[in-house]
Scaffold this active site. Structure first.
Site, mmCIF file in Angstrom:
data_model
loop_
_atom_site.group_PDB
_atom_site.id
_atom_site.type_symbol
_atom_site.label_atom_id
_atom_site.label_comp_id
_atom_site.label_asym_id
_atom_site.label_seq_id
_atom_site.Cartn_x
_atom_site.Cartn_y
_atom_site.Cartn_z
ATOM 1 N N ASN A 1 34.676 15.140 117.256
ATOM 2 C CA ASN A 1 33.265 15.108 117.652
ATOM 3 C C ASN A 1 32.964 13.724 118.236
ATOM 4 O OD1 ASN A 1 30.473 14.972 117.785
ATOM 5 N ND2 ASN A 1 30.128 15.923 115.785
ATOM 6 N N HIS B 1 28.441 21.277 122.765
ATOM 7 C CA HIS B 1 28.771 20.070 122.005
ATOM 8 C C HIS B 1 29.906 20.432 121.048
ATOM 9 C CE1 HIS B 1 28.781 16.698 119.434
ATOM 10 N NE2 HIS B 1 28.225 17.325 118.416
ATOM 11 N N CYS C 1 23.975 13.704 118.782
ATOM 12 C CA CYS C 1 24.900 14.619 119.485
ATOM 13 C C CYS C 1 24.225 15.404 120.607
ATOM 14 C CB CYS C 1 25.554 15.574 118.500
ATOM 15 S SG CYS C 1 26.559 14.710 117.302
HETATM 16 N N1 ACO Z 1 40.003 16.864 103.419
HETATM 17 C C1 ACO Z 1 40.186 17.630 102.317
HETATM 18 N N2 ACO Z 1 39.177 18.167 101.641
HETATM 19 C C2 ACO Z 1 37.923 17.908 102.058
HETATM 20 C C3 ACO Z 1 37.665 17.112 103.198
HETATM 21 C C4 ACO Z 1 38.770 16.586 103.870
HETATM 22 N N3 ACO Z 1 38.643 15.804 104.979
HETATM 23 N N4 ACO Z 1 36.331 17.040 103.376
HETATM 24 C C5 ACO Z 1 35.768 17.767 102.394
HETATM 25 N N5 ACO Z 1 36.722 18.273 101.605
HETATM 26 C C6 ACO Z 1 36.546 19.117 100.423
HETATM 27 C C7 ACO Z 1 35.187 18.935 99.775
HETATM 28 O O1 ACO Z 1 35.182 17.813 98.906
HETATM 29 C C8 ACO Z 1 35.021 20.242 99.044
HETATM 30 O O2 ACO Z 1 35.756 20.171 97.848
HETATM 31 P P1 ACO Z 1 35.172 20.829 96.486
HETATM 32 O O3 ACO Z 1 35.034 22.286 96.799
HETATM 33 O O4 ACO Z 1 36.220 20.509 95.488
HETATM 34 O O5 ACO Z 1 33.842 20.170 96.244
HETATM 35 C C9 ACO Z 1 35.719 21.254 99.949
HETATM 36 O O6 ACO Z 1 36.579 20.472 100.810
HETATM 37 C C10 ACO Z 1 34.764 22.065 100.807
HETATM 38 O O7 ACO Z 1 33.831 21.182 101.435
HETATM 39 P P2 ACO Z 1 32.675 21.686 102.375
HETATM 40 O O8 ACO Z 1 31.857 20.503 102.823
HETATM 41 O O9 ACO Z 1 31.955 22.835 101.723
HETATM 42 O O10 ACO Z 1 33.541 22.241 103.625
HETATM 43 P P3 ACO Z 1 33.072 23.026 104.890
HETATM 44 O O11 ACO Z 1 33.913 24.208 105.049
HETATM 45 O O12 ACO Z 1 31.585 23.202 104.950
HETATM 46 O O13 ACO Z 1 33.476 22.032 106.076
HETATM 47 C C11 ACO Z 1 32.447 20.442 107.601
HETATM 48 C C12 ACO Z 1 32.851 20.736 106.165
HETATM 49 C C13 ACO Z 1 33.691 20.471 108.456
HETATM 50 C C14 ACO Z 1 31.801 19.078 107.635
HETATM 51 C C15 ACO Z 1 31.462 21.519 108.100
HETATM 52 O O14 ACO Z 1 30.451 21.707 107.165
HETATM 53 C C16 ACO Z 1 30.811 21.167 109.426
HETATM 54 O O15 ACO Z 1 31.450 21.147 110.453
HETATM 55 N N6 ACO Z 1 29.498 20.947 109.432
HETATM 56 C C17 ACO Z 1 28.742 20.729 110.667
HETATM 57 C C18 ACO Z 1 28.923 19.400 111.261
HETATM 58 C C19 ACO Z 1 28.141 19.354 112.538
HETATM 59 O O16 ACO Z 1 27.893 20.329 113.209
HETATM 60 N N7 ACO Z 1 27.673 18.231 112.948
HETATM 61 C C20 ACO Z 1 26.895 18.317 114.212
HETATM 62 C C21 ACO Z 1 26.209 17.266 114.514
HETATM 63 S S1 ACO Z 1 27.078 15.756 114.324
HETATM 64 C C22 ACO Z 1 25.973 14.542 114.824
HETATM 65 O O17 ACO Z 1 24.872 14.772 115.192
HETATM 66 C C23 ACO Z 1 26.384 13.116 114.682
#
Ligand code: ACO
Length: 318
Positions: A275, A245, A114
């Site tokens: 993304n 980004h 990214c």
């Molecule tokens: N739909 C419904 N529920 C979901 C989904 C979905 N698509 N995805 C995860 N959940 C659930 C999980 O299973 C979890 O359930 P549980 O509590 O029963 O275990 C709950 O939602 C919470 O999951 P988290 O992973 O803790 O959710 P979070 O609020 O952290 O959001 C996310 C996840 C969106 C991925 C976030 O962490 C994020 O954006 N991280 C950064 C990503 C990023 O910046 N990437 C940058 C670089 S990308 C690259 O280099 C290729």
């Protein structure tokens, strides 16, 4: 005379097909509500069968060349950032070079996931400032849909396909003020693809520990933003536009809040593009240049963080 480099044209391209959150919810256990609340993403563009990263990059490049009013004969280097190349080799950059009908100069890919576009821009800027190139086509293009595990709801809802490009050229006037690149390979296992030619001999799928990546992103981005401002004796309040980004709306608003920047000074496309990895900054930049938000003389800050980890920033006087 000091040699500067300036962006003289921008262009972008998105595949035609749009996939909404509601459509994804039909095949994977998710909902529009969850995706919008946690990420700000409402839809993403997905490449058609046979539409490759090189095709997308080619279209974005044509638009950037047109905006810069230069012909391919004037370009002496193509630097293309992608984590989803058409093939292991030849590079996607040389494929784009060929699609553009360019048989002179040089072309190569760079890989910083990214952060790829910021890395590519830094390389092009340094080639120009070293006197080794005069006009560089810098491209970020991806087809992340091809490396997603469409049964993994924690990753498949987050990404999209697209491409963006800029023409960077030698100039007497200031443009790219400075670029700042970082990486720390200790975190490679938090965001990676579980395949590759030398390990599994397959392409593999994207795997991510989302919450941990999120925590690192907020800290690393704030630090590289301050580093780029300090290097140029600017304050946070001097920034006219933040072109980040586009990974997650919560990261974008968090970074803006940390910088004391009004939310309407942040260029946001994550809601419509999701993304797109190395393509997300040039896609957002092109949108804000074409709709007239970014104006000559303004201070524009681009920043990114991605797998590796890699992260970086570029401060630009437009
Ligand atoms: N739909 C419904 N529920 C979901 C989904 C979905 N698509 N995805 C995860 N959940 C659930 C999980 O299973 C979890 O359930 P549980 O509590 O029963 O275990 C709950 O939602 C919470 O999951 P988290 O992973 O803790 O959710 P979070 O609020 O952290 O959001 C996310 C996840 C969106 C991925 C976030 O962490 C994020 O954006 N991280 C950064 C990503 C990023 O910046 N990437 C940058 C670089 S990308 C690259 O280099 C290729």
């Amino acid at each position: 005379m000091t040699i500067h480099s300036r962006i003289s044209g921008t262009g972008s391209f998105l595949p035609e097909r749009i996939v909404t959150n509601a459509e994804l919810a039909k095949t994977v256990d998710t909902s529009d509500e969850w995706i919008v609340e946690r990420t700000g993403i409402r839809q993403r563009h997905i490449a058609a069968e046979g539409e490759t990263t090189a095709n997308i990059a080619h279209q974005a490049a044509l638009r950037a060349l047109d905006a810069a009013a230069v012909s391919i004969a004037d370009i002496d280097l193509v630097v293309l950032a992608t984590a989803t190349p058409d093939n292991t080799f030849p590079s996607t950059a040389t494929k784009v070079q060929s699609l553009l009908g360019m048989t002179h100069g040089a072309a190569f890919d760079i890989q910083a996931v990214c952060s790829g576009f910021v890395y590519a821009l830094a390389i092009a800027d340094n080639f120009i400032k070293a006197g080794q190139a005069e006009r560089v086509l810098v491209i970020g293009a991806e087809t992340f849909s091809r490396i997603l595990d469409w049964e993994d709801r924690t990753t498949c809802v987050l990404f999209g396909d697209g491409g963006g490009a800029v023409v960077l050229e030698k100039s007497e006037k200031e443009g790219i003020l400075s670029t700042h690149l970082h990486s720390d390979g200790r975190y490679g296992n938090l965001l990676y693809v579980d395949g590759g030619p030398s390990t599994t001999q397959s392409v593999g799928h994207l795997r991510m520990s989302g919450p941990e990546v999120f925590r690192h992103a907020v800290v690393n981005l704030a630090s590289v933003v301050d580093e780029s401002l300090a290097a140029n004796n600017y304050q946070r309040s001097d920034i006219d536009w933040l072109v980040p980004h586009q990974a997650n709306l919560r990261i974008l608003t968090g970074t803006a809040r940390k910088l004391g920047l009004a939310q309407d000074r942040v260029v946001v496309t994550v809601d419509r593009h999701a993304n797109t990895s190395a393509a997300s900054i040039p896609l957002a930049l092109d949108e804000a240049v074409r709709d007239g938000r970014i104006q000559e003389g303004q201070l524009v800050l681009m920043e990114a963080m991605g797998g590796g980890f890699t992260w970086g920033a570029a401060l630009v006087r437009w």
